[in-house]
Design an enzyme around this catalytic site. Structure first.
Site, PDB file in Angstrom:
ATOM      1  N   ASP A   1       0.970  -1.269   0.194  1.00  0.00           N
ATOM      2  CA  ASP A   1       0.141  -0.086  -0.033  1.00  0.00           C
ATOM      3  C   ASP A   1       0.749   1.200   0.054  1.00  0.00           C
ATOM      4  O   ASP A   1       2.093   1.171   0.362  1.00  0.00           O
ATOM      5  CB  ASP A   1      -1.063   0.080   1.279  1.00  0.00           C
TER       6      ASP A   1
ATOM      7  N   SER B   1       7.538   4.421   6.333  1.00  0.00           N
ATOM      8  CA  SER B   1       8.400   3.755   5.579  1.00  0.00           C
ATOM      9  C   SER B   1       8.294   3.922   4.272  1.00  0.00           C
ATOM     10  O   SER B   1       7.163   4.669   3.766  1.00  0.00           O
ATOM     11  CB  SER B   1       8.206   2.239   5.929  1.00  0.00           C
TER      12      SER B   1
END
Length: 269
Positions: A89, A229
């Site tokens: 995602d 991240s």
């Protein structure tokens, strides 16, 4: 806040403290402990996370919640051999790789060579494509392989805090390189490629499940612990054709929201 941290002497002093590895270890231990459970309810509510999509809502610590396991039917994997799929995602940007191409990753800017710290390997991807998937805190933080194939060992690069303007091809003041880990892969449908995971400024722990091995499209590669991240995929010249709207969005300073397993391009045969 970022302008203060990166653009002032006082901010850079605070940045040194924030990026101290000892602080990261301490934060990580706390988020792995049962004492962090009180953070979970507020995190879910603030980020409007639909917990009905996940396997469980019973977590032993905050990090268990952060990399929670999604139900398979909520992230179907496009298994068409010609489909280039997203490994995670996130918000996607796409760049065509030239020797002087500079692209943003977290709070830093990189060329492919500075990202890999391997001149010869970087040259193999000249005229190829760089895909940058930026994960937000509310995203699903497990990631997968975007094709079947085999991989080498994981190569870890420790983060570095810069106190002066970096040299070489970087074009903006940069004070931090993020901790990152990558592997060179030989994929069935896209040839030689690189998949890299980039940690965040403070915690952002990278947990890869495999060293040298064979893998299948859509198989889980690893996960991030708290800190936000980025996933980076490097493809060689003529390996794939990316959906043109992604390049247009990047050129206009916008990111395209995608989900793990979603088709973003096709293989060039």
């Amino acid at each position: 806040m970022l302008e203060f941290l990166y653009g002032t002497p006082a901010g850079r002093l605070i940045l040194k403290l924030l990026t101290n590895p000892k602080l990261s270890v301490l934060c990580g231990k706390f988020l792995d402990s049962k004492y962090s459970r009180f953070l979970i309810k507020g995190f879910i509510k603030k980020n409007n996370i639909d917990m009905s999509e996940y396997e469980t809502s019973d977590f032993g610590c905050f990090n268990d919640c952060f990399y929670r396991q999604i139900k398979k039917e909520c992230r179907p994997i496009n298994m068409d051999a010609d489909a280039l799929i997203a490994p995670c995602d996130g918000l996607l940007s796409a760049y065509r790789i030239k020797q002087d191409t500079v692209f943003p990753v977290k709070q830093s800017h990189y060329t492919v060579e500075s990202l890999l710290r391997d001149t010869a390997l970087a040259r193999e991807f000249e005229d190829g494509i760089c895909l940058v998937y930026r994960l937000c805190v509310d995203n699903y933080h497990r990631y997968s392989y975007f094709d079947s194939g085999s991989k080498g060992e994981n190569i870890h690069i420790d983060g570095i805090l810069h106190t002066v303007r970096p040299v070489a091809l970087r074009k903006v003041p940069v004070f931090i390189e993020n901790s990152r880990e990558y592997t060179v892969m030989n994929t069935d449908n896209f040839g030689k490629a690189i998949q890299m995971e980039v940690g965040a400024m403070m915690v952002g722990k990278i947990v890869n499940l495999h060293e040298e091995c064979e893998f299948e499209r859509g198989e889980e590669k690893g996960h991030f612990e708290y800190g936000g991240s980025t996933i980076i995929v490097l493809l060689k010249k003529n390996a794939a054709t990316i959906n043109p709207k992604i390049f247009r969005a990047t050129k206009n300073g916008k990111e395209v929201r995608i989900k793990l397993g979603q088709k973003i391009g096709i293989a060039n045969r």
